[in-house]
Design an enzyme around this catalytic site. Structure first.
Site, PDB file in Angstrom:
ATOM      1  N   HIS A 412       0.838  -1.193   0.000  1.00  0.00           N
ATOM      2  CA  HIS A 412       0.000   0.000   0.000  1.00  0.00           C
ATOM      3  C   HIS A 412       0.873   1.243   0.000  1.00  0.00           C
ATOM      4  CE1 HIS A 412      -2.874   2.986   2.016  1.00  0.00           C
ATOM      5  NE2 HIS A 412      -3.348   2.752   0.809  1.00  0.00           N
ATOM      6  N   GLU A 507     -16.240   1.859   0.792  1.00  0.00           N
ATOM      7  CA  GLU A 507     -16.040   2.484   2.103  1.00  0.00           C
ATOM      8  C   GLU A 507     -17.191   3.402   2.487  1.00  0.00           C
ATOM      9  OE1 GLU A 507     -13.538   5.258  -0.612  1.00  0.00           O
ATOM     10  OE2 GLU A 507     -14.230   3.181  -0.565  1.00  0.00           O
TER      11      GLU A 507
END
Length: 561
Positions: A412, A507
């Site tokens: 990430h 999300e």
């Protein structure tokens, strides 16, 4: 691969004003082009003998120079046919047919002796066209003030749209008539970490519409390279869309040097929505794969350490003791860990075990690297180094454990939109990935772009996104970019661009969700340009069970017993 190319050249007279019309291979779709009396290029499109794009103006407005919108004469047209079948490195379809008829229009602006070509490719399911500028002495370096490509609709169509914005696509889709967009725009604009809307009738592509006659029309672009992202601004009295490019920090919308060309502008048309969904027009308008070796490119299924931060209220940061962080100076061994940082050895091992047991390929871990304590909202240049793990994340041991279980960790890289900082660390970050066996990275661009004033979808940033992909390819790394520009089929040319977010993702379910039809519209809009990292897979609908301070409930078609 089979390829057939037939070419016939037509020379237009000096006084000719109209080029021959051109039809798709089956004849279902027809495009006509002409130069109007004032020397302005104009095109129109019909499908099954019915107009779908009325006569629409074309051209570019330049900064501090004579425009490229009028004063043209037609000097030559060329017609050709092209037919091939090609195989993508990965995707839903093994064999893709690329079959079109092409019309190349060559124009001269008589008072400046500048030349502009327009290339049309007409498929059975739509049209692609772009502006081309051959090398010439009177048009070398030029700045685009605005592109004025029109798409004149035949009526007040139903549209599925999100607000036009230079920095985010994270909006819920709306369904309305074109005439209703203005009245709904204010309510359609919801808060985001970075956003810049520009018009009460501006919308983003890919834009899906349906006519009263039952035709489906989709407007988008293909092969967005070295140019600004195109939005659409609607004249809602006449139902005419016009291109609206993303500006840079100075308000300029493109810096070009001939010879060059713009991205393709695309119009898909069908009387069957499934044909819009199945169209490969965007991919076909992109160049073939640039890589000789693609054996290392493979889509994966992954799970990740991120939902417990979004929905569960846990921090990406390792400690609560640091008001600010300076990389190279802050000593994390001297601070107290907060004890709830999810990117820790024990928690990640649990994810690894789960992935190995249930057939997942990789595990994304967000919050593994130092600097998250003050990463957001400070316009900070030197925010992460993408190399240094927190004390509770043993990068060597965790990767070895994952490999022993037959899975990998997925890297990430949250850039915090500090693009120069990411580029200064990119080579070392990719080398670190090679060292420990990472073969894919999820990058992110949350917040306002640094350098200040640039936008997520401007020419400068679009060049950066592609630079990150091509640099990653040198290390055999796949890229899944979040908050980047929406895809335009570049995954054909650079297939290690394995996915993008570029939409209102899962999300948002932690904040109360999206409209129930949001997910069903995405295949007709966002997914026209390429694959999407939507991260589905929520099984707990009541967010308060994950975080007592979160009373949101996921919008779903499921009903509790």
């Amino acid at each position: 691969m089979k390829k057939l190319i037939l070419s016939v050249l037509f020379i237009a007279g000096a006084l000719a004003a109209k080029a021959e019309g051109i039809s798709s291979p089956s004849g279902k779709l027809t495009l006509n082009f002409e130069v109007a009396e004032n020397g302005m290029p104009v095109y129109e499109v019909s499908y099954k003998n019915q107009a779908v794009i009325k006569p629409s103006k074309m051209g570019l407005e330049l900064k501090n120079e004579r425009n490229l919108q009028d004063g043209f004469k037609l000097i030559k047209t060329s017609n050709s046919e092209f037919d091939e079948t090609w195989q993508p490195v990965w995707g839903e379809t093994k064999n893709i047919r690329n079959h079109y008829n092409e019309l190349l229009v060559e124009l001269e602006q008589t008072d400046t002796q500048r030349f502009m070509n327009i290339r049309f490719r007409v498929y059975d399911d739509g049209v692609g066209f772009r502006y081309e500028f051959p090398q010439q002495k009177n048009l070398v370096y030029f700045v685009v003030k605005e592109e004025h490509t029109q798409f004149a609709m035949t009526g007040d169509h139903t549209a599925w749209w999100i607000p036009g914005d230079y920095d985010t696509q994270e909006y819920d889709y709306n369904e309305s008539k074109l005439s209703e967009i203005r009245g709904l725009m204010q309510g359609a604009i919801t808060g985001n970490a970075s956003q810049t809307t520009f018009s009460p009738t501006g919308v983003q592509t890919s834009l899906q519409m349906k006519t009263a006659d039952g035709f489906y029309i989709n407007l988008h672009e293909a092969a967005l390279v070295d140019y600004s992202c195109m939005h659409l601004n609607l004249d809602d009295k006449n139902f005419v869309f016009e291109s609206w490019l993303t500006p840079d920090a100075q308000g300029d919308k493109g810096y070009l040097q001939s010879p060059c060309h713009t991205p393709w502008r695309t119009v898909m048309v069908s009387d069957d929505a499934r044909e819009i969904l199945a169209s490969n027009l965007i991919l076909n308008l992109n160049d073939p794969c640039k890589y000789a070796d693609t054996s290392w490119i493979k889509p994966v299924k992954y799970i990740g350490v991120w939902w417990e931060m979004i929905a569960g209220g846990k921090p990406w940061a390792y400690t609560f003791d640091l008001p600010s962080v300076k990389l190279g100076e802050t000593d994390y061994t001297k601070v107290k860990p907060n004890g709830i940082h999810p990117a820790n050895n024990a928690n990640v091992k649990n994810y690894i075990d789960f992935a190995a047991k249930h057939g997942f390929d990789q595990i994304l871990v967000e919050g593994w690297n130092i600097g998250w304590e003050d990463w957001f909202g400070h316009n900070k240049d030197y925010v992460f180094d993408f190399l240094s793990p927190y004390p509770d994340f043993d990068i060597k041991a965790l990767n070895e454990y994952a490999h022993s279980k037959g899975v990998r960790l997925l890297m990430h890289h949250e850039t915090s939109s500090s693009v120069r900082n990411y580029e200064r660390h990119m080579e070392a970050a990719y080398q670190l990935m090679n060292k420990y066996g990472y073969n894919a990275v999820k990058s992110g661009y949350v917040g306002n772009i640094i350098p200040r004033g640039e936008h997520h979808y401007g020419q400068w940033m679009n060049n950066h996104y592609l630079y990150a992909v091509t640099e990653a390819a040198k290390y055999k790394i796949m890229v899944n970019a979040h908050e980047a520009v929406r895809p335009t089929g570049l995954c054909r040319t650079y297939p290690n661009l394995i996915g993008n977010e570029s939409a209102r993702g899962t999300e948002y379910e932690a904040f109360g969700g999206s409209k129930p039809f949001h997910t069903t519209i995405l295949p007709f809009t966002r997914l026209q340009g390429g694959p999407m990292d939507y991260t589905p897979g929520i099984f707990e609908m009541d967010m308060s069970k994950l975080n007592p301070n979160n009373n949101a409930h996921v919008n779903t078609t499921l009903h509790a017993n």
